[in-house]
Design an enzyme around this catalytic site. Structure first.
Site, PDB file in Angstrom:
ATOM      1  N   LEU A  15       0.855  -1.188   0.000  1.00 48.60           N
ATOM      2  CA  LEU A  15       0.000   0.000   0.000  1.00 48.60           C
ATOM      3  C   LEU A  15       0.888   1.235   0.000  1.00 48.60           C
ATOM      4  CD1 LEU A  15      -2.969  -0.756   2.425  1.00 48.60           C
ATOM      5  CD2 LEU A  15      -2.919  -0.793  -0.074  1.00 48.60           C
ATOM      6  N   HIS A  16       1.058   1.803  -1.187  1.00 51.38           N
ATOM      7  CA  HIS A  16       1.838   3.036  -1.358  1.00 51.38           C
ATOM      8  C   HIS A  16       0.890   4.120  -1.847  1.00 51.38           C
ATOM      9  CE1 HIS A  16       1.949   2.352  -5.748  1.00 51.38           C
ATOM     10  NE2 HIS A  16       2.034   1.076  -5.402  1.00 51.38           N
ATOM     11  N   ALA A  17       1.420   5.251  -2.246  1.00 54.40           N
ATOM     12  CA  ALA A  17       0.600   6.433  -2.550  1.00 54.40           C
ATOM     13  C   ALA A  17      -0.525   6.189  -3.556  1.00 54.40           C
ATOM     14  CB  ALA A  17       1.494   7.572  -3.033  1.00 54.40           C
ATOM     15  N   PRO A  19      -2.259   3.295  -4.675  1.00 57.68           N
ATOM     16  CA  PRO A  19      -3.422   2.543  -4.205  1.00 57.68           C
ATOM     17  C   PRO A  19      -4.104   3.188  -2.998  1.00 57.68           C
ATOM     18  CG  PRO A  19      -1.413   1.290  -3.792  1.00 57.68           C
ATOM     19  CD  PRO A  19      -1.036   2.473  -4.619  1.00 57.68           C
ATOM     20  N   ILE A  20      -3.314   3.833  -2.139  1.00 58.44           N
ATOM     21  CA  ILE A  20      -3.927   4.505  -0.991  1.00 58.44           C
ATOM     22  C   ILE A  20      -4.824   5.645  -1.458  1.00 58.44           C
ATOM     23  CG2 ILE A  20      -3.414   6.008   0.985  1.00 58.44           C
ATOM     24  CD1 ILE A  20      -1.116   4.084   1.659  1.00 58.44           C
TER      25      ILE A  20
END
Length: 86
Positions: A15-17, A19-20
């Site tokens: 979960l990085h920028a 998909p967040i």
């Protein structure tokens, strides 16, 4: 009663920028209280910073928890987003 289910995060960098941002923008449109739980830490799915702090890596499992008057509909929407990311 809250609905919840475990989901494995298969995105290349966890979960990085990117998909967040998808999670937060979807959750913000929903009326339910939505949490993502990772290693016993609950984060508000409507907060980018809270989700980034979780540090979820690829192939890790999180629990999505949805509670509210429209929880069934909101739960389905969040599960659709999470499954499409994987």
């Amino acid at each position: 009663m809250a609905l919840q289910e475990k989901v494995k995060i298969n995105t290349a960098n966890g979960l990085h920028a990117r998909p967040i941002t998808q999670i937060v923008s979807t959750a913000a449109k929903l009326s339910s209280d939505i949490k993502i739980i990772y290693k016993d830490v609950k984060a508000d799915a409507k907060s980018m910073i809270a989700l980034m702090k979780l540090g979820v890596r690829q192939y890790e499992e999180v629990t999505i928890q949805v509670d509210g008057e429209e929880e069934a509909k909101d739960f389905d929407r969040m599960m659709d987003i999470l499954k499409k990311m994987n």
